[in-house]
Design an enzyme around this catalytic site. Structure first.
Site, PDB file in Angstrom:
ATOM      1  N   HIS A  51      66.932  23.716  18.788  1.00  0.00           N
ATOM      2  CA  HIS A  51      65.369  23.619  18.322  1.00  0.00           C
ATOM      3  C   HIS A  51      65.594  23.987  16.912  1.00  0.00           C
ATOM      4  CE1 HIS A  51      65.550  27.330  20.744  1.00  0.00           C
ATOM      5  NE2 HIS A  51      65.223  27.872  19.311  1.00  0.00           N
TER       6      HIS A  51
HETATM    7  C1  T46 Z   1      66.047  30.801  18.672  1.00  0.00           C
HETATM    8  C2  T46 Z   1      67.120  31.328  19.454  1.00  0.00           C
HETATM    9  C3  T46 Z   1      68.165  32.226  18.721  1.00  0.00           C
HETATM   10  C4  T46 Z   1      58.936  33.953  24.970  1.00  0.00           C
HETATM   11  O1  T46 Z   1      58.121  33.834  25.741  1.00  0.00           O
HETATM   12  N1  T46 Z   1      58.918  34.450  23.792  1.00  0.00           N
HETATM   13  C5  T46 Z   1      59.799  34.590  22.905  1.00  0.00           C
HETATM   14  O2  T46 Z   1      59.901  35.515  22.025  1.00  0.00           O
HETATM   15  C6  T46 Z   1      60.918  33.629  22.896  1.00  0.00           C
HETATM   16  C7  T46 Z   1      62.063  33.760  22.034  1.00  0.00           C
HETATM   17  C8  T46 Z   1      61.011  33.014  24.202  1.00  0.00           C
HETATM   18  N2  T46 Z   1      59.897  33.099  25.035  1.00  0.00           N
HETATM   19  C9  T46 Z   1      60.204  32.051  26.293  1.00  0.00           C
HETATM   20  C10 T46 Z   1      59.923  30.490  25.872  1.00  0.00           C
HETATM   21  C11 T46 Z   1      60.960  29.850  26.796  1.00  0.00           C
HETATM   22  O3  T46 Z   1      60.013  29.624  27.953  1.00  0.00           O
HETATM   23  O4  T46 Z   1      61.388  32.375  26.860  1.00  0.00           O
HETATM   24  C12 T46 Z   1      61.641  31.233  27.179  1.00  0.00           C
HETATM   25  C13 T46 Z   1      63.127  30.713  26.917  1.00  0.00           C
HETATM   26  O5  T46 Z   1      62.990  30.585  25.139  1.00  0.00           O
HETATM   27  P1  T46 Z   1      64.158  29.452  24.549  1.00  0.00           P
HETATM   28  O6  T46 Z   1      64.685  28.446  25.364  1.00  0.00           O
HETATM   29  O7  T46 Z   1      63.236  29.222  23.138  1.00  0.00           O
HETATM   30  O8  T46 Z   1      65.421  30.356  24.358  1.00  0.00           O
HETATM   31  P2  T46 Z   1      66.677  30.197  23.105  1.00  0.00           P
HETATM   32  O9  T46 Z   1      67.587  31.350  23.363  1.00  0.00           O
HETATM   33  O10 T46 Z   1      67.134  28.590  23.425  1.00  0.00           O
HETATM   34  O11 T46 Z   1      66.044  30.194  21.830  1.00  0.00           O
HETATM   35  C14 T46 Z   1      65.743  31.582  21.319  1.00  0.00           C
HETATM   36  C15 T46 Z   1      64.326  31.198  20.459  1.00  0.00           C
HETATM   37  O12 T46 Z   1      63.421  30.556  21.101  1.00  0.00           O
HETATM   38  C16 T46 Z   1      64.789  30.564  19.177  1.00  0.00           C
HETATM   39  O13 T46 Z   1      63.726  30.773  18.200  1.00  0.00           O
HETATM   40  O14 T46 Z   1      66.397  30.766  17.395  1.00  0.00           O
HETATM   41  O15 T46 Z   1      66.847  32.108  20.552  1.00  0.00           O
END
Ligand code: T46
Length: 150
Positions: A63
């Protein structure tokens, strides 16, 4: 080095990635590293989150963000970050807890090759906001093109 004098609006236009180094204070008791918002990272730190217990074959990211700026660290272990500003693709390996990667808005990122026990800590310029995400690469590319990045 980060250009700490750049304004937020200037940084937001660019879609930039930079490696940053934090201070280290070492003595016989071990190493100490610290980070101060608006000094070592070019924004007020409004959120900290970390990834851990990550399976070694896991792929995260996939993303980009509309506004969010972040600095990403490997506090323990290592992993790879692939980045894409809509025109140029790069890859970085994080493995040193005092070396971070500044990732501005409008950068597509993918993370993989997590080592066993890796811990990824992220300093973020904003609180969590799902509406800030581009989770479709095509949407991201379109916006990047519209802004002249691709
Ligand atoms: C990035 C990389 C390095 C939350 O509720 N609060 C938060 O602060 C974050 C980061 C995520 N979430 C929730 C949203 C999703 O339902 O946790 C779940 C997993 O998030 P995501 O799939 O976006 O996680 P990553 O590891 O793919 O990405 C994250 C960050 O979202 C992103 O900004 O740069 O880590």
């Amino acid at each position: 080095m980060l250009d700490m004098k750049s304004t937020k609006s200037e940084r937001q236009k660019l879609g930039t990635i930079r490696e940053i180094s934090l201070p280290i204070i070492s003595d016989p008791r071990g190493d100490l590293t610290f980070v101060e918002g608006e000094r070592h990272v070019p924004f007020v730190i409004r959120r900290v989150y970390y990834l851990y217990n990550v399976p070694v074959d896991s792929e995260r990211g996939g993303h980009a963000h509309r506004k969010l700026e972040q600095v990403i660290f490997a506090l323990s272990g290592s992993f790879r970050i692939k980045t894409d500003d809509g025109k140029t693709k790069s890859e970085f390996w994080l493995r040193n807890p005092r070396k971070g990667l500044y990732v501005s808005n409008l950068i597509w990122r993918e993370m993989d090759n997590f080592s066993q026990g890796a811990v990824c800590m992220v300093l973020a310029s904003e609180r969590y906001d799902e509406s800030d995400y581009y989770r479709s690469y095509d949407d991201f590319l379109q916006v990047s093109r519209d802004l002249g990045g691709a």
